[in-house]
Design an enzyme around this catalytic site. Sequence first.
Site, PDB file in Angstrom:
ATOM      1  N   ARG A 195       0.839  -1.192   0.000  1.00 38.38           N
ATOM      2  CA  ARG A 195       0.000   0.000   0.000  1.00 38.38           C
ATOM      3  C   ARG A 195       0.875   1.243   0.000  1.00 38.38           C
ATOM      4  NH1 ARG A 195      -3.354  -2.354  -1.831  1.00 38.38           N
ATOM      5  NH2 ARG A 195      -5.534  -2.645  -1.293  1.00 38.38           N
ATOM      6  N   HIS A 254      -0.346  -0.022 -10.089  1.00 40.66           N
ATOM      7  CA  HIS A 254      -1.092  -0.919  -9.183  1.00 40.66           C
ATOM      8  C   HIS A 254      -1.577  -2.179  -9.915  1.00 40.66           C
ATOM      9  CE1 HIS A 254      -3.706  -0.869  -5.292  1.00 40.66           C
ATOM     10  NE2 HIS A 254      -3.428  -2.104  -5.642  1.00 40.66           N
ATOM     11  N   GLU A 302      -3.352   7.622  -5.831  1.00 37.66           N
ATOM     12  CA  GLU A 302      -3.358   6.899  -7.116  1.00 37.66           C
ATOM     13  C   GLU A 302      -4.401   7.505  -8.037  1.00 37.66           C
ATOM     14  OE1 GLU A 302      -3.547   2.678  -6.393  1.00 37.66           O
ATOM     15  OE2 GLU A 302      -1.777   2.726  -5.143  1.00 37.66           O
TER      16      GLU A 302
HETATM   17  P1  NAD Z   1      -1.733 -10.503   5.377  1.00 34.90           P
HETATM   18  O1  NAD Z   1      -2.770  -9.965   6.311  1.00 34.90           O
HETATM   19  O2  NAD Z   1      -1.746 -11.946   5.043  1.00 34.90           O
HETATM   20  O3  NAD Z   1      -0.268 -10.132   5.917  1.00 34.90           O
HETATM   21  C1  NAD Z   1       0.035  -8.875   6.430  1.00 34.90           C
HETATM   22  C2  NAD Z   1       1.067  -9.091   7.530  1.00 34.90           C
HETATM   23  O4  NAD Z   1       1.528  -7.805   7.958  1.00 34.90           O
HETATM   24  C3  NAD Z   1       0.484  -9.796   8.780  1.00 34.90           C
HETATM   25  O5  NAD Z   1       1.194 -10.978   9.048  1.00 34.90           O
HETATM   26  C4  NAD Z   1       0.647  -8.753   9.867  1.00 34.90           C
HETATM   27  O6  NAD Z   1       0.948  -9.312  11.135  1.00 34.90           O
HETATM   28  C5  NAD Z   1       1.814  -7.939   9.327  1.00 34.90           C
HETATM   29  N1  NAD Z   1       1.945  -6.645   9.982  1.00 34.90           N
HETATM   30  C6  NAD Z   1       0.988  -5.865  10.532  1.00 34.90           C
HETATM   31  N2  NAD Z   1       1.541  -4.783  11.089  1.00 34.90           N
HETATM   32  C7  NAD Z   1       2.883  -4.872  10.895  1.00 34.90           C
HETATM   33  C8  NAD Z   1       3.987  -4.066  11.251  1.00 34.90           C
HETATM   34  N3  NAD Z   1       3.832  -2.935  11.951  1.00 34.90           N
HETATM   35  N4  NAD Z   1       5.220  -4.467  10.868  1.00 34.90           N
HETATM   36  C9  NAD Z   1       5.397  -5.614  10.169  1.00 34.90           C
HETATM   37  N5  NAD Z   1       4.389  -6.430   9.836  1.00 34.90           N
HETATM   38  C10 NAD Z   1       3.145  -6.063  10.181  1.00 34.90           C
HETATM   39  O7  NAD Z   1      -1.871  -9.600   4.066  1.00 34.90           O
HETATM   40  P2  NAD Z   1      -1.420  -9.983   2.579  1.00 34.90           P
HETATM   41  O8  NAD Z   1      -2.539 -10.666   1.886  1.00 34.90           O
HETATM   42  O9  NAD Z   1      -0.082 -10.592   2.629  1.00 34.90           O
HETATM   43  O10 NAD Z   1      -1.337  -8.502   1.934  1.00 34.90           O
HETATM   44  C11 NAD Z   1      -0.288  -7.634   2.267  1.00 34.90           C
HETATM   45  C12 NAD Z   1      -0.523  -6.245   1.661  1.00 34.90           C
HETATM   46  O11 NAD Z   1      -0.553  -6.347   0.249  1.00 34.90           O
HETATM   47  C13 NAD Z   1      -1.848  -5.576   2.060  1.00 34.90           C
HETATM   48  O12 NAD Z   1      -1.600  -4.208   2.258  1.00 34.90           O
HETATM   49  C14 NAD Z   1      -2.721  -5.759   0.822  1.00 34.90           C
HETATM   50  O13 NAD Z   1      -3.743  -4.797   0.722  1.00 34.90           O
HETATM   51  C15 NAD Z   1      -1.682  -5.605  -0.263  1.00 34.90           C
HETATM   52  N6  NAD Z   1      -2.025  -6.178  -1.572  1.00 34.90           N
HETATM   53  C16 NAD Z   1      -1.655  -5.453  -2.656  1.00 34.90           C
HETATM   54  C17 NAD Z   1      -1.907  -5.960  -3.912  1.00 34.90           C
HETATM   55  C18 NAD Z   1      -1.527  -5.164  -5.133  1.00 34.90           C
HETATM   56  O14 NAD Z   1      -2.227  -5.232  -6.120  1.00 34.90           O
HETATM   57  N7  NAD Z   1      -0.444  -4.434  -5.117  1.00 34.90           N
HETATM   58  C19 NAD Z   1      -2.535  -7.202  -4.066  1.00 34.90           C
HETATM   59  C20 NAD Z   1      -2.875  -7.924  -2.922  1.00 34.90           C
HETATM   60  C21 NAD Z   1      -2.614  -7.389  -1.661  1.00 34.90           C
HETATM   61  C1  MLT Z   2      -5.844  -5.707  -3.146  1.00 33.62           C
HETATM   62  O1  MLT Z   2      -5.831  -5.161  -2.041  1.00 33.62           O
HETATM   63  O2  MLT Z   2      -6.415  -6.792  -3.339  1.00 33.62           O
HETATM   64  C2  MLT Z   2      -5.115  -5.062  -4.241  1.00 33.62           C
HETATM   65  O3  MLT Z   2      -4.977  -3.712  -4.099  1.00 33.62           O
HETATM   66  C3  MLT Z   2      -5.465  -5.538  -5.588  1.00 33.62           C
HETATM   67  C4  MLT Z   2      -6.573  -4.892  -6.349  1.00 33.62           C
HETATM   68  O4  MLT Z   2      -7.724  -5.192  -6.129  1.00 33.62           O
HETATM   69  O5  MLT Z   2      -6.275  -4.131  -7.248  1.00 33.62           O
END
Ligand code: NAD
Ligand code: MLT
Length: 313
Positions: free
Chosen positions: A234, A281, A263
């Site tokens: 994010r 993204h 964004e």
């Molecule tokens: P998840 O909930 O499985 O993992 C997140 C981890 O972060 C957890 O284990 C949590 O304990 C840890 N965390 C929380 N606070 C923390 C801190 N202060 N320091 C270190 N670690 C900490 O989530 P995920 O499915 O792995 O997703 C991770 C991120 O990726 C989210 O922000 C999600 O929205 C984003 N995401 C982005 C895309 C994209 O298109 N770029 C796609 C999917 C997910």
């Molecule tokens: C998400 O949080 O799943 C990601 O930002 C991916 C998206 O939906 O574009």
Amino acid sequence: MGDIRKVLISDSVDPKCKSVLEAKGIEVTLNTKLSPAELVAEIPNYDGLIVRSATKVTAEVIKAGKNLKIIGRAGTGVDNIDIKAATECGVIVMNTPGGNTLSAAEHTCTLMVCLARQVPQAAASMREGRWDRKKYMGIELMGKTLGIIGLGRIGREVATRMQSFGVRTVGYDPIVPAEAAKEFDVEFFELNDLWPECDFITVHTPLIPQTRGLLGDETFAKCKKGVRVINCARGGIIDEAALLRALQSGQCAGAALDVFEQEPPQNTELVQHPNVIPVCHLGASTVEAQSRVAVEIAEQFVDFNEGKSLFGA
Ligand code: NAD
Ligand code: MLT
């Protein structure tokens, strides 16, 4: 048992979502062109709303949704939905957190490889008619150390994939114990000790007050000179102004950014920096992930109607 009869899909979601809902007799309207004011005007006509990240489901939208019972996010992050307002109005919020994990992890690894070899920059330069072999000297990944902050679904998939390049993986997560991290070959470090270990750092946390600006002036100063960073989680976890300063001073040798504080991003100096690989993204933008999250969110709506247990945000 829920009673969802009419659903609005207001973002571009795979058509399978509509098909699954319609097969269960739910009426679906797909309209990805609504302005915020039009969404407020339309929402009272629906029991359910399905979004990706473009629609901002504000308190105003939720309060206007007099019949709204459920909001579904086809994806992971629910930061575009006002959860507090939803809770106050008794509206359930669901997401599909696992559906795009592999795509986001693969994308992160792709960005890390691109940072090491400057592939996007070299390709852009060739398109401009240049043949600049000296300028794009890269580094090998073998033997380098990758710091993974956030060892949840995506963080651990990134770890196992990058290990196949001979990368040493170290990481930190406040709720994942060191023994658990060891199971996927990540050496656990407390944050303060992690920074100076890393040649690359990737963040995989939610954006919450504790993670906003996790990489900022102070933490960049603790890193190895020439550290490379990736943000496929994010915008805001890496402070963009601090990142620009670190790039300008050479403290940071490169950054690959899939997500931005705003964004599309407003910080054009950062996006234009020669050592930045900016991406719009695209972490979850694969055919497979979009199909999975579309079906999963639709099935959750159906489960809600059928009184089955709920899952999500
Ligand atoms: P998840 O909930 O499985 O993992 C997140 C981890 O972060 C957890 O284990 C949590 O304990 C840890 N965390 C929380 N606070 C923390 C801190 N202060 N320091 C270190 N670690 C900490 O989530 P995920 O499915 O792995 O997703 C991770 C991120 O990726 C989210 O922000 C999600 O929205 C984003 N995401 C982005 C895309 C994209 O298109 N770029 C796609 C999917 C997910
Ligand atoms: C998400 O949080 O799943 C990601 O930002 C991916 C998206 O939906 O574009």
